[in-house]
Design a protein around this motif. Structure first.
Motif, PDB file in Angstrom:
ATOM      1  N   GLN A 240       0.826  -1.208   0.000  1.00  0.00           N
ATOM      2  CA  GLN A 240       0.000   0.000   0.000  1.00  0.00           C
ATOM      3  C   GLN A 240       0.863   1.261   0.000  1.00  0.00           C
ATOM      4  O   GLN A 240       0.528   2.261  -0.635  1.00  0.00           O
ATOM      5  N   ALA A 278      -5.928   5.474  -2.069  1.00  0.00           N
ATOM      6  CA  ALA A 278      -4.700   4.822  -1.632  1.00  0.00           C
ATOM      7  C   ALA A 278      -4.335   5.229  -0.208  1.00  0.00           C
ATOM      8  O   ALA A 278      -3.823   4.423   0.571  1.00  0.00           O
ATOM      9  N   ASP A 281      -6.465   3.177   2.089  1.00  0.00           N
ATOM     10  CA  ASP A 281      -5.949   1.806   2.151  1.00  0.00           C
ATOM     11  C   ASP A 281      -4.684   1.735   2.994  1.00  0.00           C
ATOM     12  O   ASP A 281      -4.462   0.753   3.731  1.00  0.00           O
ATOM     13  N   LEU A 282      -3.849   2.773   2.902  1.00  0.00           N
ATOM     14  CA  LEU A 282      -2.610   2.794   3.674  1.00  0.00           C
ATOM     15  C   LEU A 282      -2.898   2.867   5.171  1.00  0.00           C
ATOM     16  O   LEU A 282      -2.276   2.166   5.976  1.00  0.00           O
TER      17      LEU A 282
END
Length: 395
Positions: A240, A278, A281-282
């Motif tokens: 990620q 993103a 998600d990280l």
């Protein structure tokens, strides 16, 4: 706020420490990052401006159009955040805050390495649930030995003193103020009830030992599962992070192309949207990793925030043997298939601690039933010798 180089960074930090002032360093060299919690690295910007100055001077010498440093664009900078210094100040920023920083001084890099074998050994020695199981086993072993000791010769000492108060009218002799004492030595020859109780305690002791072994096996499985979960979440976090970094670079390129008219604004918006996804998600990956570490630390009876570095997945492959059995290639009632199936079933039946515990309980109940049936007509037989002595004589 100070702009520093290697020549003066220590003096500035000493001044800020003595005067209890928070210092924000704008570094011209990345080596200074280790001294500050947050910092800029302006090395790229300084290199760019030196090149621009040289070009500007050359253009001026040769009479060409003057090159303006002001048109160089945005400042090229890198922002750092030093986690080790922040933790020393008891500061823990969120991952969302750190998304635009290059994080250094991460505790994982300097943390002691925890290998899988070390984790298993530490868990077997310190897990509170397993320690409680070991104490129960020790207690039942002691009860069995204490009950078994009743079969051994028993020695009992007795003493008695009878005292009658003397007055002016009645005179009491030595015979009436009697002192008696004695020793009894006995040995159980046969006792149906005692034999049944000893056997029951023995079964209880064996079952507690089997329970301890089963608890140990379960704990090993939990440690291995938790350890592998941490490795999996670490891999996911790296994926990620790389995806987020890549999208940030794509966004920079897209903005440059937009400024030159190569792409439209919709491309910039698309990458900004993908970066937002993103980023989410990280953060989720970071949270999952922390939860996995907390679970592993709890199993090992460590503090929840204890940090370790871990083995990588490739190094663990050799520690797990995988035997491939071509079950799909075997037909129904095939002799090899039946042998493999029989091997698994026999292994499960012969090595199951829980099954052995159940068998021992059945044997214990059966023994108690037989002992209760025999107690109606079997007497207890005991041999003993007694020696008594008083202040008159012996008997």
């Amino acid at each position: 706020v100070y702009i520093v180089s290697n020549s003066n960074v220590k003096e500035i930090l000493k001044f800020s420490t003595e005067n209890n002032k928070m210092t924000y360093l704008a570094n011209l060299e990345s080596s200074n990052v280790k001294y500050s919690m947050m910092a800029y690295d302006l090395q790229l910007e300084s290199d760019k401006r030196i090149r621009a100055g040289v070009n500007n001077y050359a253009n001026k010498l040769f009479g060409k159009q003057e090159y303006s440093i002001a048109t160089l664009g945005k400042v090229s900078e890198k922002r750092f955040f030093n986690k080790s210094i922040a933790r020393g100040m008891n500061l823990y920023p969120t991952e969302r805050y750190l998304k635009d920083f290059k994080v250094v001084g991460d505790a994982y890099k300097n943390a002691p390495k925890l290998e899988l074998e070390s984790a298993i050994k530490y868990g077997l020695d310190n897990n509170p649930t397993l320690l409680a199981s070991f104490n129960r086993m020790s207690s039942r072993d002691y009860k069995y030995m204490a009950k078994f000791a009743e079969r051994l010769p028993q020695v009992k000492a007795e003493g008695n003193y009878d005292y009658l108060e003397q007055n002016a009218v009645n005179q009491y002799t030595r015979d009436e103020n009697a002192v008696t004492g004695g020793i009894k030595i006995s040995q159980v020859i046969f006792s149906n009830d005692l034999n049944a109780q000893i056997f029951s305690q023995k079964i209880d002791s064996l079952n507690s030992e089997l329970s301890f072994k089963e608890d140990s096996n379960i704990l090993i499985q939990e440690i291995v599962g938790a350890y592998l979960d941490v490795l999996r979440e670490q891999s996911n976090l790296n994926i990620q992070q790389n995806n987020y970094d890549m999208l940030k670079e794509f966004l920079k390129i897209s903005k440059l192309k937009f400024e030159t008219g190569a792409v439209g604004m919709q491309d910039v918006y698309r990458f900004e949207t993908e970066i937002a996804v993103a980023e989410s998600d990280l953060i989720s990956a970071e949270t999952a990793l922390k939860n996995s570490e907390v679970r592993l630390n709890k199993i090992l009876n460590l503090k929840q925030d204890t940090k370790h570095s871990y083995e990588d997945l490739d190094s663990l492959k050799a520690k797990f043997s995988q035997v491939k059995i071509p079950m799909k290639e075997m037909t129904y009632n095939d002799s090899l298939r039946l042998k493999v199936t029989e091997h698994f079933i026999d292994g499960a039946l012969n090595n199951s601690n829980n099954l052995k515990i159940a068998e021992n309980k059945i044997e214990d109940i059966d023994s108690q039933y037989k002992a209760a049936s025999r107690s109606r007509y079997l007497p207890d037989v005991e041999g003993f010798a007694r020696y008594n002595k008083n202040n008159i004589g012996s008997s």
